[in-house]
Design an enzyme around this catalytic site. Structure first.
Site, mmCIF file in Angstrom:
data_model
loop_
_atom_site.group_PDB
_atom_site.id
_atom_site.type_symbol
_atom_site.label_atom_id
_atom_site.label_comp_id
_atom_site.label_asym_id
_atom_site.label_seq_id
_atom_site.Cartn_x
_atom_site.Cartn_y
_atom_site.Cartn_z
ATOM 1 C CG ASP A 13 48.915 38.464 13.172
ATOM 2 O OD1 ASP A 13 48.037 37.893 13.882
ATOM 3 O OD2 ASP A 13 48.684 38.856 11.964
ATOM 4 C CG HIS A 43 45.403 36.172 21.386
ATOM 5 N ND1 HIS A 43 45.027 37.078 22.662
ATOM 6 C CD2 HIS A 43 45.458 37.095 20.491
ATOM 7 C CE1 HIS A 43 44.670 38.069 22.411
ATOM 8 N NE2 HIS A 43 44.926 38.339 20.902
#
Ligand code: IMP
Length: 336
Positions: A13, A43
């Site tokens: 992340d 993503h």
């Protein structure tokens, strides 16, 4: 053929999607491939005011000249993959440029059911662990066995026949979630190390180009081991809200930690990073929290410049990184 690798050096992340997209704008890769993980990854990329989130497709989607390949180090849920493909196909003209390695293992409903029993790790519930278990127990089906995936199969198992100039390998998750080197058992079930990109695609190691690392200026973690990151709960709340730190895949709130500089240096050394992007500096500037963990203790800085100068100096002394690039949340926000 030159192969660059993009690897998250924290716990996922950190903004790999954004960096991958901007590297592609600069270097025009033939192919951006994914080498590990499955639908557990998310993503997110901002284009203007629209946020695009992909789980299987790489940042190759944003350039019609770039191919996308899902490697056999990944695991794939055919239904999820096809939904994602259909979601983006029209806008990004994906026809003929998305490929799946024939040996990629298949996530089944049984794997997902098994994953749903997890009470220890705090998995994403996407069937990841049971599918990798099945791979090593040699009981799984692979992409080559699934009719719906036939149109996407790589024509051979040799990626160099598809792409023989420049490839970017986009990692999923982050170094401290690596099955071997992460904080086991609070890890995912695949290898994050850039070397795994070469194993997965059977590419000679001599083809290695740059290793790009991606981090954030603070840490996040999602899962059951809440004490993996260190932060005052008040600061954590402020950073989480400002940085919108909620999982792309599960929507869970992420645990927040101050940047652990020792872990960052170790991760960069172990992954062989030579260029490091540190994202989300704008968030700390917004909330005016400038702290890092050095040798397990919290150190406070008066402003973002002093904090970034310290990080830069520490990494220059303790790693082989050529350049550290401090960046914001979105594209084009590199700090000068
Ligand atoms: P799994 O990969 O779903 O088995 O989950 C194992 C651990 O990795 C859990 O702590 C997840 O929250 C974490 N995890 C898996 N994928 C990601 C990701 O893409 N970003 C952040 N954490 C992840």
């Amino acid at each position: 053929m030159k192969v660059d690798v993009l690897v998250d050096v924290q716990r996922g992340d950190c903004g790999k999607g954004k960096i991958s997209k901007s590297l592609n704008e600069k270097y025009k890769y033939d192919t951006i491939a994914k080498y590990n993980g499955g639908g557990n990854a998310g993503h997110a990329v901002w284009i203007g005011d629209t946020k695009y989130t992909t789980h299987y497709l790489t940042s190759g989607i944003y350039d019609e000249n770039t191919k996308i390949v899902i490697g056999c180090g990944c695991v794939i849920n055919p239904k999820e993959f096809i939904n994602e493909y259909n979601q983006f196909n029209e806008q990004f003209k994906l026809d003929g440029r998305v490929f799946i390695h024939p040996y990629t293992h298949i996530i089944t409903d049984e794997h997902i059911e098994e994953d749903s029993k997890d009470k220890i790790i705090g998995t994403t519930g996407k069937g990841i662990g049971p599918t990798y278990s099945g791979k090593y127990a040699r009981t799984n089906k692979r992409a080559i066995d699934i009719d719906e995936l036939k149109p996407f199969l790589l024509p051979s198992n040799d990626i160099s026949l598809l792409s023989n100039k420049r490839i970017l390998m986009e990692g999923s998750q982050g170094w401290w979630l690596d099955i071997d080197y992460g904080s086991y058992p609070y890890v995912t079930s695949s290898h994050i190390h850039p070397g795994f990109a070469f194993t997965t695609f059977a590419i000679p190691l001599k083809n290695v180009g740059n290793i790009y690392g991606v981090a954030k200026i603070y840490e996040t973690y999602v899962g059951k081991a809440k004490d993996l990151v260190i932060c005052d709960p008040k600061d954590a709340h402020i950073i989480r809200e400002a940085g919108k730190e909620y999982g792309e895949t599960t929507g869970r709130p992420r645990e927040i930690g101050y940047l652990n500089i020792n872990d960052l240096a170790t991760a960069c050394n172990q992954c062989g990073v030579n260029y490091l992007y540190i994202n989300k500096c704008d968030i700390l500037e917004e909330v005016k929290i400038f702290k890092v963990i050095i040798d397990k203790k919290i150190h406070k800085f008066n402003n973002l410049v002093l904090l970034t100068n310290f990080i830069n100096k520490y990494l220059r002394i303790n790693t082989n990184i050529k350049e550290v690039i401090f960046s914001g949340t979105r594209d084009g926000e590199d700090l000068k």
